[in-house]
Design an enzyme around this catalytic site. Structure first.
Site, short mmCIF file in Angstrom:
data_model
loop_
_atom_site.label_atom_id
_atom_site.label_comp_id
_atom_site.label_asym_id
_atom_site.label_seq_id
_atom_site.Cartn_x
_atom_site.Cartn_y
_atom_site.Cartn_z
N TYR A 141 -1.83 6.84 -6.11
CA TYR A 141 -0.41 6.91 -6.48
C TYR A 141 0.31 5.58 -6.26
O TYR A 141 1.38 5.36 -6.81
CB TYR A 141 0.28 8.03 -5.70
N ARG A 142 -0.24 4.71 -5.47
CA ARG A 142 0.21 3.32 -5.36
C ARG A 142 -0.92 2.53 -4.72
O ARG A 142 -1.83 3.10 -4.12
CB ARG A 142 1.50 3.16 -4.56
N TYR A 173 0.41 -3.12 1.20
CA TYR A 173 0.44 -3.07 -0.26
C TYR A 173 0.76 -4.44 -0.88
O TYR A 173 0.78 -4.57 -2.09
CB TYR A 173 1.46 -2.04 -0.74
#
Length: 520
Positions: A464-465, A91
């Site tokens: 969601y992310r 991420y």
């Protein structure tokens, strides 16, 4: 190393002045602006190594030092990018959204305060899952953690990014109770009952009086969380469950439609995750053992891998926690429900307090072996995740899988996917594993990812992310009423952070002076 671009209105002279101010306030041993330092804070799994480059880093050890950093950043207009331990691999890791930002590394803040009676803990950003696990073991505390699949990160950081684990306490952000936050201009606030000075209920009641702000600091850039309260699960009397394999891709529908009602009813209180064969195989073998052909693996190779490791096309682990008598009764219901949909195999498991324990995520044990999957292709392995939220519905899950699987085949990528249950939703986690030493493969990742985002958005599903590269892209898909939520976030951002110094671009939230940096 290539020259690092600085954001608008920031020049090298101001950065040097800020560096000297940081050194004066914190000490030179907490300030890192050498070339090796900047390289160390890049994203190890970056798709584009030229993006998201930090100017340097600072590592405070107290809330007072964080306040001092905020004041200096405001004085010189230097953007900061807070990280806890920087292990959010896939991420962005330690890297900032906006190149030129200074990383605010809080990994040295490692205090733990535990309330044994209530089963609550207050942690600082640098407390990792292994740290908290060791603390519980060393103090013989009757509580279990919930740990993510790769547990070397921050307990706080994982909860703030809505990370998940395997036990009934696995939706970590729901177990947050009370925060201490340094706001962008340096003020300190405590949320919930912490707003009442000296309240003994800070970690007992999540809401306090008036608006509840804990979730406003989750996945946002409205403040720097320096302390967080969390609820931990009491050690159960017993654990029962089963590891189940299913033979066909189409079995996904029956699995979702069977497990979902058990989750909603409360027979299953943990968050099961249905994973495909590669999620299991990629930590046991590598692709080169099976083929040297380019493109996505064919059914013949998939069948051979499955046969060697005796795994299904899909697998899921189901666990029951609590009193032994209750678990025994619930197990009968679970066993019948699973047998009714014809699994390939069922492997039961049981544990009673006092017996030797299996050290897995199901018992709250930290682990790192799932990261082995990045070696699948060889070379410098990495991955990013594409994870839209779905309704808990078998037809919807199967349709999403087939769409996504077709895209993996189209782009010549091996599919690793899973469907993780919440109480009412599914998170479809798709890992894009890659070899950073393969230029042809790396050239596919960005257009492939954007294709998946577009496919999901066309069907009403949003992530969601997401990785730093795609925060603006994903924020844009949340488009109700001309992106009203983004406009609300920016109003709050401008009110709390008028100088726009804290994590510009985080979750697609840009301060007024830097909105020109947003991806169109």
């Amino acid at each position: 190393m290539a020259e690092i671009p600085l954001p608008p209105k920031i020049n090298a002279s101001l950065l040097r002045q800020a560096q000297r101010a940081f050194e004066s306030a914190l000490g030179a041993d907490k300030v890192f602006f050498e070339e090796l330092d900047r390289i160390s804070y890049q994203d190890a799994f970056a798709v584009d190594d030229a993006a998201h480059l930090p100017s340097g880093a600072i590592a405070p050890t107290s809330v007072e030092e964080v306040q001092a950093v905020m004041r200096i950043a405001n004085q010189y207009g230097i953007p900061l990018w807070p990280i806890a331990r920087g292990k959010n691999l896939g991420y962005g890791g330690t890297a900032p959204e906006l190149s030129g930002s200074v990383v605010l590394d809080m990994s040295r803040m490692k205090k733990i305060e535990f309330d044994e009676q209530m089963g609550t803990v207050v942690v600082e950003p640098g407390v990792g899952f292994y740290d908290l696990y060791d603390y519980i073991q060393q103090n013989n505390l009757p509580y279990w953690l919930s740990t993510p699949g790769n547990s070397w990160g921050s307990v706080m950081g994982n909860a703030l990014d809505r990370g998940v684990g395997y036990t009934p306490y696995g939706e970590h952000t729901k177990k947050i109770c009370g925060m201490e936050v340094v706001l962008p201009e340096g003020d300190v606030v405590r949320t919930g009952m912490g707003a009442f000075a000296g309240a003994p209920t800070w970690q007992a009641y999540q809401f306090g009086f008036g608006p509840s702000w804990d979730q406003m600091f989750v996945q946002s850039n409205f403040g720097v969380v320096t302390k967080m309260g969390l609820w931990l699960m009491p050690e159960p009397e017993s654990l029962m469950g089963m590891d189940v394999e299913f033979d066909s891709p189409e079995d996904l529908k029956a699995m979702v439609d069977t497990i979902g009602p058990l989750r909603r009813e409360g027979i299953l209180r943990q968050n099961p995750s249905i994973g495909n064969w590669l999620r299991a195989a990629a930590v046991l073998t590598t692709r080169q053992e099976w083929t040297d052909k380019p493109g996505a693996l064919g059914d013949d190779v998939i069948s051979a891998i499955r046969k060697r490791f005796n795994i299904g096309w899909w697998g899921v682990s189901l666990r029951l926690y609590g009193r032994e008598d209750v678990n025994k009764a619930s197990y009968k219901i679970l066993e019948k429900a699973i047998n009714d949909i014809s699994p390939m195999s069922i492997k039961p498991t049981t544990w009673v307090k006092g017996q030797p324990m299996e050290y897995t995520g199901w018992t709250g044990t930290p682990m790192t072996f799932p990261m082995q999957n990045v070696n699948w292709y060889g070379g410098r392995g990495g991955h990013i995740g594409f994870s839209p939220i779905l309704p808990q519905d078998g037809d919807a899950a199967l349709a999403q899988f087939k769409r996504t699987y077709d895209r993996y085949n189209e782009w010549g990528m091996d599919y690793q996917g899973s469907f993780a249950f919440g109480e009412r939703h599914l998170t479809n986690v798709n890992a894009m594993i890659f070899d950073k030493d393969n230029p042809e493969m790396m050239g596919k990742i960005d257009p492939f990812f954007r294709t998946l985002v577009a496919d999901a958005a066309d069907n009403g599903y949003g992530e969601y992310r997401t990785h730093l590269d795609y925060m603006d892209l994903v924020a844009k898909t949340y488009d109700y009423n001309n992106n009203a939520m983004r406009r609300l976030n920016e109003k709050v951002k401008d009110a709390l952070d008028p100088n726009g110094i804290l994590a510009p671009g985080k979750s697609g939230i840009w301060p007024r002076k830097l909105r020109g940096e947003r991806e169109a």
